[in-house]
Design an enzyme around this catalytic site. Structure first.
Site, PDB file in Angstrom:
ATOM      1  N   ARG A   1      45.832  67.457 -38.037  1.00  0.00           N
ATOM      2  CA  ARG A   1      46.738  67.316 -39.186  1.00  0.00           C
ATOM      3  C   ARG A   1      47.318  65.915 -39.293  1.00  0.00           C
ATOM      4  O   ARG A   1      47.570  65.261 -38.299  1.00  0.00           O
ATOM      5  CB  ARG A   1      47.922  68.263 -39.014  1.00  0.00           C
ATOM      6  CG  ARG A   1      47.620  69.667 -39.337  1.00  0.00           C
ATOM      7  CD  ARG A   1      48.896  70.407 -39.638  1.00  0.00           C
ATOM      8  NE  ARG A   1      49.642  70.756 -38.449  1.00  0.00           N
ATOM      9  CZ  ARG A   1      50.859  71.262 -38.479  1.00  0.00           C
ATOM     10  NH1 ARG A   1      51.469  71.441 -39.643  1.00  0.00           N
ATOM     11  NH2 ARG A   1      51.486  71.598 -37.377  1.00  0.00           N
TER      12      ARG A   1
ATOM     13  N   HIS B   1      48.951  81.284 -35.085  1.00  0.00           N
ATOM     14  CA  HIS B   1      49.474  79.960 -34.741  1.00  0.00           C
ATOM     15  C   HIS B   1      49.790  79.240 -36.038  1.00  0.00           C
ATOM     16  O   HIS B   1      48.930  78.726 -36.702  1.00  0.00           O
ATOM     17  CB  HIS B   1      48.411  79.180 -33.960  1.00  0.00           C
ATOM     18  CG  HIS B   1      48.873  77.822 -33.553  1.00  0.00           C
ATOM     19  ND1 HIS B   1      50.038  77.608 -32.872  1.00  0.00           N
ATOM     20  CD2 HIS B   1      48.316  76.602 -33.734  1.00  0.00           C
ATOM     21  CE1 HIS B   1      50.176  76.316 -32.645  1.00  0.00           C
ATOM     22  NE2 HIS B   1      49.137  75.685 -33.160  1.00  0.00           N
TER      23      HIS B   1
HETATM   24  O1  TXD Z   1      47.880  74.841 -30.537  1.00  0.00           O
HETATM   25  C1  TXD Z   1      46.801  74.428 -30.877  1.00  0.00           C
HETATM   26  N1  TXD Z   1      45.750  75.235 -30.879  1.00  0.00           N
HETATM   27  C2  TXD Z   1      46.617  73.022 -31.259  1.00  0.00           C
HETATM   28  C3  TXD Z   1      45.482  72.677 -32.070  1.00  0.00           C
HETATM   29  C4  TXD Z   1      47.484  72.003 -30.785  1.00  0.00           C
HETATM   30  C5  TXD Z   1      47.199  70.688 -31.028  1.00  0.00           C
HETATM   31  C6  TXD Z   1      46.027  70.260 -31.775  1.00  0.00           C
HETATM   32  N2  TXD Z   1      45.329  71.321 -32.409  1.00  0.00           N
HETATM   33  C7  TXD Z   1      44.066  71.038 -33.087  1.00  0.00           C
HETATM   34  O2  TXD Z   1      43.118  70.563 -32.148  1.00  0.00           O
HETATM   35  C8  TXD Z   1      44.125  69.956 -34.125  1.00  0.00           C
HETATM   36  O3  TXD Z   1      44.660  70.441 -35.327  1.00  0.00           O
HETATM   37  C9  TXD Z   1      42.657  69.603 -34.242  1.00  0.00           C
HETATM   38  O4  TXD Z   1      41.999  70.547 -35.075  1.00  0.00           O
HETATM   39  C10 TXD Z   1      42.140  69.746 -32.816  1.00  0.00           C
HETATM   40  C11 TXD Z   1      41.984  68.422 -32.069  1.00  0.00           C
HETATM   41  O5  TXD Z   1      43.185  67.688 -32.134  1.00  0.00           O
HETATM   42  P1  TXD Z   1      43.233  66.180 -31.603  1.00  0.00           P
HETATM   43  O6  TXD Z   1      44.613  65.704 -31.710  1.00  0.00           O
HETATM   44  O7  TXD Z   1      42.534  66.076 -30.278  1.00  0.00           O
HETATM   45  O8  TXD Z   1      42.332  65.453 -32.699  1.00  0.00           O
HETATM   46  P2  TXD Z   1      41.542  64.067 -32.582  1.00  0.00           P
HETATM   47  O9  TXD Z   1      42.266  63.145 -31.657  1.00  0.00           O
HETATM   48  O10 TXD Z   1      41.260  63.640 -33.954  1.00  0.00           O
HETATM   49  O11 TXD Z   1      40.188  64.481 -31.848  1.00  0.00           O
HETATM   50  C12 TXD Z   1      39.204  65.263 -32.427  1.00  0.00           C
HETATM   51  C13 TXD Z   1      37.880  64.777 -31.876  1.00  0.00           C
HETATM   52  C14 TXD Z   1      37.508  63.351 -32.335  1.00  0.00           C
HETATM   53  O12 TXD Z   1      37.313  62.511 -31.210  1.00  0.00           O
HETATM   54  C15 TXD Z   1      36.214  63.554 -33.121  1.00  0.00           C
HETATM   55  O13 TXD Z   1      35.296  62.473 -32.972  1.00  0.00           O
HETATM   56  C16 TXD Z   1      35.677  64.820 -32.487  1.00  0.00           C
HETATM   57  O14 TXD Z   1      36.827  65.642 -32.326  1.00  0.00           O
HETATM   58  N3  TXD Z   1      34.660  65.503 -33.284  1.00  0.00           N
HETATM   59  C17 TXD Z   1      33.566  66.067 -32.753  1.00  0.00           C
HETATM   60  N4  TXD Z   1      33.172  66.182 -31.469  1.00  0.00           N
HETATM   61  C18 TXD Z   1      31.986  66.814 -31.236  1.00  0.00           C
HETATM   62  N5  TXD Z   1      31.228  67.328 -32.233  1.00  0.00           N
HETATM   63  C19 TXD Z   1      31.610  67.248 -33.517  1.00  0.00           C
HETATM   64  N6  TXD Z   1      30.832  67.770 -34.497  1.00  0.00           N
HETATM   65  C20 TXD Z   1      32.825  66.599 -33.828  1.00  0.00           C
HETATM   66  N7  TXD Z   1      33.485  66.321 -34.977  1.00  0.00           N
HETATM   67  C21 TXD Z   1      34.610  65.657 -34.645  1.00  0.00           C
END
Ligand code: TXD
Length: 307
Positions: free
Chosen positions: A81, A174
């Site tokens: 987000r 959540h």
């Molecule tokens: O309580 C909860 N469940 C949560 C959920 C608490 C905090 C964050 N929450 C969710 O976790 C947040 O809303 C996101 O949907 C995820 C990941 O959060 P984050 O802060 O780690 O996001 P980032 O820093 O943007 O990292 C996401 C990574 C980024 O490095 C992308 O390159 C990668 O995901 N990404 C992928 N990796 C592998 N394969 C694919 N297809 C892919 N697409 C994006």
């Protein structure tokens, strides 16, 4: 014993680091689509091992070969987000990402337990369940431990006592419709309502509901990751050590709480078989109404998913 973390962004990298520092596995595979990034982060973390004193090896990759045979897979891949966005705004894009990720995970680790972290959490856990075709006790979501930790941390601040002595329970989806249960919160076994005035409890409940949003609006460029990675790591620990922790997690319900065919945050027993039991706590009418609202919200999101 290997654990994989998919998505090496904020939550993923911190989860990998916490798992390694606690030596919960012999190896942690960290996967992301960004070339070089998971490799660089893993190498950097591994180079901290001599100073921190852990032997868990970290390995970064852009593919899934390195994840083969994982006992547990934590999925954090996807969009996070930004200010002004709700968790639900992430639904369409993250459904695509999670579908692709889960197909690959399952191909290389047919016996893994999946811990979903990506938002909207309850819906992405559903996507993982459908795509993996796993038994539902092997696919779960992380949210309740985080929401409960927020609640506990705010109670500790308010009472000026150690966080260690505070227990609490949060049910539901959540999101802003989560259902904190202050009635079930205790401080060293003393019911919270005996120690704190109702207005103070209400204020803590409200702050807990908006806890994720509070961090988003402060960070301005993403969402929380320190507490979320702690929460995901606690689930990994409970599974790999088979220690039968009772923790609030998103679980697939088949009749519990009178609900069917959706993921909801409920207390579960976590061990080597994943969710080994779902515990049902008694709810009063007000709590039931809050849970129903949460269910409605999750169901309306599920209706938007096409797989
Ligand atoms: O309580 C909860 N469940 C949560 C959920 C608490 C905090 C964050 N929450 C969710 O976790 C947040 O809303 C996101 O949907 C995820 C990941 O959060 P984050 O802060 O780690 O996001 P980032 O820093 O943007 O990292 C996401 C990574 C980024 O490095 C992308 O390159 C990668 O995901 N990404 C992928 N990796 C592998 N394969 C694919 N297809 C892919 N697409 C994006």
């Amino acid at each position: 014993m290997k654990v994989s973390v998919i998505g090496a962004g904020h939550v993923g990298e911190n989860t990998a680091r916490r798992i390694a520092e606690k030596e919960l596995a012999e190896e942690v595979a960290l996967v992301d689509i960004v070339e070089g990034m998971p490799q660089g982060k893993s190498l950097d973390m591994w180079e901290s091992a001599p100073v921190e004193g852990f032997d868990t090896h970290l390995l970064g990759a852009n593919g899934y070969e390195e994840t083969a045979g994982s006992a547990v897979t934590v999925i954090t891949a996807g969009l996070a987000r930004k200010p002004g966005m709700s968790r639900d705004d992430l639904l369409a894009k993250n459904t695509e990402i999670i579908t692709e990720v889960v197909e690959n995970v399952v191909k290389h680790s047919p016996d893994t337990k999946i811990i979903m972290v990506t938002n909207p959490l309850d819906v992405m856990a559903y996507v993982a369940l459908k795509v993996s075709e796993f038994d539902s006790n092997h696919v779960m979501g992380m949210a309740g431990i985080l929401d409960t930790a927020r609640f506990r941390s705010f109670v500790a601040l308010e009472l000026g006592v150690s966080v260690r002595d505070i227990q609490a329970m949060v049910l539901g989806g959540h999101g802003d419709t989560m259902v904190p249960l202050p009635r079930y919160a205790t401080v060293a076994g003393i019911p919270l309502p005996d120690l704190l005035a109702q207005e103070k409890i209400d204020a803590i409940v409200e702050r807990t509901r908006g806890g994720g949003g509070e961090i988003v609006s402060l960070l301005k460029s993403g969402s929380a990751y320190y507490a979320p990675s702690s929460a995901a790591t606690e689930m990994v620990e409970a599974i790999v050590k088979d220690n039968k922790r009772i923790l609030p997690c998103a679980a697939w319900l088949t009749g519990e709480y009178g609900l069917n065919d959706l993921y909801m945050g409920v207390p579960v027993k976590l061990g080597k078989d994943g969710i080994e039991e779902i515990l049902e706590v008694k709810l009063n009418d007000e709590e039931k109404t809050m849970l129903e609202k949460s269910v409605e919200h999750v169901r309306s999101n599920l209706a938007k998913v096409s797989l």
